[in-house]
Write a protein that holds these residues in place. Structure first.
Motif, PDB file in Angstrom:
ATOM      1  N   ARG A  80       0.818  -1.208   0.000  1.00  0.00           N
ATOM      2  CA  ARG A  80       0.000   0.000   0.000  1.00  0.00           C
ATOM      3  C   ARG A  80       0.852   1.259   0.000  1.00  0.00           C
ATOM      4  NH1 ARG A  80      -5.280  -1.444   0.812  1.00  0.00           N
ATOM      5  NH2 ARG A  80      -5.933   0.713   0.774  1.00  0.00           N
ATOM      6  N   PRO A 137       3.632   3.658  -1.065  1.00  0.00           N
ATOM      7  CA  PRO A 137       4.470   3.765  -2.266  1.00  0.00           C
ATOM      8  C   PRO A 137       5.959   3.651  -1.971  1.00  0.00           C
ATOM      9  CG  PRO A 137       2.843   5.505  -2.226  1.00  0.00           C
ATOM     10  CD  PRO A 137       2.743   4.825  -0.922  1.00  0.00           C
ATOM     11  N   ALA A 173       6.773   0.122  -1.977  1.00  0.00           N
ATOM     12  CA  ALA A 173       6.673  -0.383  -3.350  1.00  0.00           C
ATOM     13  C   ALA A 173       7.960  -0.090  -4.113  1.00  0.00           C
ATOM     14  CB  ALA A 173       5.472   0.255  -4.045  1.00  0.00           C
ATOM     15  N   VAL A 174       8.535   1.120  -3.886  1.00  0.00           N
ATOM     16  CA  VAL A 174       9.808   1.456  -4.547  1.00  0.00           C
ATOM     17  C   VAL A 174      10.914   0.506  -4.069  1.00  0.00           C
ATOM     18  CG1 VAL A 174      11.553   3.235  -4.792  1.00  0.00           C
ATOM     19  CG2 VAL A 174       9.174   3.846  -4.914  1.00  0.00           C
ATOM     20  N   TYR A 227      12.914   8.210  -7.730  1.00  0.00           N
ATOM     21  CA  TYR A 227      11.612   7.792  -7.209  1.00  0.00           C
ATOM     22  C   TYR A 227      11.494   8.067  -5.717  1.00  0.00           C
ATOM     23  CZ  TYR A 227       9.248   5.370 -10.976  1.00  0.00           C
ATOM     24  OH  TYR A 227       8.559   5.083 -12.097  1.00  0.00           O
ATOM     25  N   VAL A 248      10.956  11.702  -5.011  1.00  0.00           N
ATOM     26  CA  VAL A 248       9.613  12.190  -5.343  1.00  0.00           C
ATOM     27  C   VAL A 248       8.581  11.645  -4.360  1.00  0.00           C
ATOM     28  CG1 VAL A 248       7.826  12.156  -7.110  1.00  0.00           C
ATOM     29  CG2 VAL A 248      10.150  12.626  -7.727  1.00  0.00           C
ATOM     30  N   VAL A 249       8.735  10.369  -3.928  1.00  0.00           N
ATOM     31  CA  VAL A 249       7.797   9.825  -2.941  1.00  0.00           C
ATOM     32  C   VAL A 249       7.910  10.604  -1.642  1.00  0.00           C
ATOM     33  CG1 VAL A 249       7.300   7.815  -1.534  1.00  0.00           C
ATOM     34  CG2 VAL A 249       7.658   7.547  -3.945  1.00  0.00           C
ATOM     35  N   TYR A 266       8.835  13.712  -1.363  1.00  0.00           N
ATOM     36  CA  TYR A 266       8.351  15.077  -1.581  1.00  0.00           C
ATOM     37  C   TYR A 266       6.830  15.106  -1.613  1.00  0.00           C
ATOM     38  CZ  TYR A 266       7.612  19.509  -3.929  1.00  0.00           C
ATOM     39  OH  TYR A 266       7.188  20.763  -4.257  1.00  0.00           O
ATOM     40  N   VAL A 267       6.237  14.166  -2.332  1.00  0.00           N
ATOM     41  CA  VAL A 267       4.787  14.165  -2.480  1.00  0.00           C
ATOM     42  C   VAL A 267       4.119  13.709  -1.185  1.00  0.00           C
ATOM     43  CG1 VAL A 267       2.916  13.056  -3.756  1.00  0.00           C
ATOM     44  CG2 VAL A 267       4.871  13.909  -4.965  1.00  0.00           C
ATOM     45  N   GLY A 272       4.386   9.967   1.118  1.00  0.00           N
ATOM     46  CA  GLY A 272       4.123   8.589   0.758  1.00  0.00           C
ATOM     47  C   GLY A 272       2.711   8.130   1.047  1.00  0.00           C
ATOM     48  N   GLN A 310      -0.968   8.108   1.289  1.00  0.00           N
ATOM     49  CA  GLN A 310      -2.145   8.845   0.868  1.00  0.00           C
ATOM     50  C   GLN A 310      -3.289   8.496   1.814  1.00  0.00           C
ATOM     51  OE1 GLN A 310      -2.427  10.976  -1.827  1.00  0.00           O
ATOM     52  NE2 GLN A 310      -0.217  10.835  -1.887  1.00  0.00           N
ATOM     53  N   LEU A 343      -6.441   8.530   1.087  1.00  0.00           N
ATOM     54  CA  LEU A 343      -7.492   7.765   0.419  1.00  0.00           C
ATOM     55  C   LEU A 343      -6.996   6.360   0.130  1.00  0.00           C
ATOM     56  CD1 LEU A 343      -6.466   7.908  -2.840  1.00  0.00           C
ATOM     57  CD2 LEU A 343      -7.110  10.253  -2.412  1.00  0.00           C
ATOM     58  N   SER A 372      -5.781   3.424  -1.863  1.00  0.00           N
ATOM     59  CA  SER A 372      -5.030   3.542  -3.108  1.00  0.00           C
ATOM     60  C   SER A 372      -5.363   2.409  -4.071  1.00  0.00           C
ATOM     61  CB  SER A 372      -3.541   3.562  -2.810  1.00  0.00           C
ATOM     62  OG  SER A 372      -3.193   2.376  -2.171  1.00  0.00           O
TER      63      SER A 372
END
Lengths: 206, 99
Positions: A24, A26, A29-30, A68, A71-72, A74-75, A77, A79, A81, A83
């Motif tokens: 779940r 990210p 997942a990376v 990756y 960015v994960v 920064y955004v 990880g 969420q 909601l 996914s």
């Protein structure tokens, strides 16, 4: 020996792939994809592709995955909601993937390529070495090499242009002409939300 | 180890990646699943290159890696731009092209 190494690397690659799809968070997942890429590099080594395996580890597991991870981070990880999609779409897509796998396996097993069932053709000592790959890139595949370098340049410039900070990006908010006519204090430019279209218009002229 | 086993592993990884693209809603994870599919194609190309004893498949795999790196750069730039606009990072919500 090669069989044992193949099964270890194949199980690692498939487990990494399942982890990439199933986890779940990210960020995890990376990390699963990094494991998958390392196992795949071992498979490349078993296929006598030394340079491709080295490039896989250095370029993919090194550089691209660091991008990756940044960015994960920064955004953000996790969420809030869920996914994943609804159960109906999930069932349909898993059925689709299973049907695709069955079809590919039938195509591979029932193929007329008799060499597919062997250990591969004979090769000399220079097969897959950086020297031979470099020679091929600068002679037979020179056009592909140059186009690839141009594509990398375009992608680097394009991603910088896409991701740069610019004014007028935020939501414009509720703001109409009638608010100005009414002299509503709430609707002046000074209390526009930061980084929005209203703020980009600058302070009010007095 | 015969080449057909490598091809079956490549097919399995490709199908896992394809199901991930369909199931997941986070665009970051969808990019990761596209990477999975490209890597499965790379494994298949390198396997056929070994089968023929010919280097062309390995050159093709290296070019695919370059294209995948470009795709990652542009895709992550798009995700950062979406994040800067404070839009939801969810492909089901991002249905409209207009800002």
């Amino acid at each position: 020996m090669a069989e044992v190494l193949f099964f270890i690397a194949a199980i690692g690659a498939i487990a990494g792939a399942i982890g990439t799809v199933g986890l779940r968070n990210p960020f995890f997942a990376v990390l699963a994809l990094v494991c998958h890429l390392l196992a795949l590099a071992a498979l490349f080594l078993l296929l006598r592709a030394e340079f491709v395996a080295a490039a896989q580890v250095v370029v993919y597991a090194g550089a691209v995955m660091v991008l990756y991870v940044f960015v994960v981070a920064y955004v953000g990880g996790a969420q809030p909601l869920g996914s994943r999609s609804g159960p109906g779409l999930r069932l349909v897509s898993i059925l689709f993937a299973g049907a695709l796998f069955v079809e590919l396996t039938i195509a591979l097993v029932g193929t007329g390529l008799s060499a597919l069932d062997t250990d591969g053709a004979g090769f000399d000592a220079s097969f897959g070495t950086p020297a031979l790959i470099g020679e091929l890139f600068l002679t037979r595949f020179l056009v592909a090499f140059e186009i690839a370098s141009l594509l990398l340049l375009i992608a680097a410039v394009g991603s910088v242009i896409l991701a740069r900070r610019r004014a007028g990006l935020g939501p414009a908010g509720e703001y109409s002409v009638s608010d100005i006519l009414r002299g509503d204090r709430r609707a002046t430019v000074t209390d526009a939300p930061p980084e929005s279209m209203l703020e980009a218009g600058g302070p009010p002229k007095r | 180890m015969s080449i057909v086993w490598y091809q079956i592993v490549a097919a399995l990884i490709f199908c896992i990646g394809a199901s991930g693209v369909l199931v997941r809603r986070n665009p970051l994870v969808i990019l990761l699943c596209i990477e999975l599919m490209l890597n499965a194609a790379n494994l298949s190309l390198v396997g056929f290159s070994r089968m023929h004893g010919n280097m062309d498949g390995q050159i093709f795999a290296l070019i695919v890696m370059v294209v995948a790196a470009c795709e990652v750069a542009v895709g992550l730039g798009l995700i950062v731009a979406i994040f800067r606009r404070r839009l939801p990072i969810d492909v089901d919500e991002l249905r409209e092209l207009q800002g």
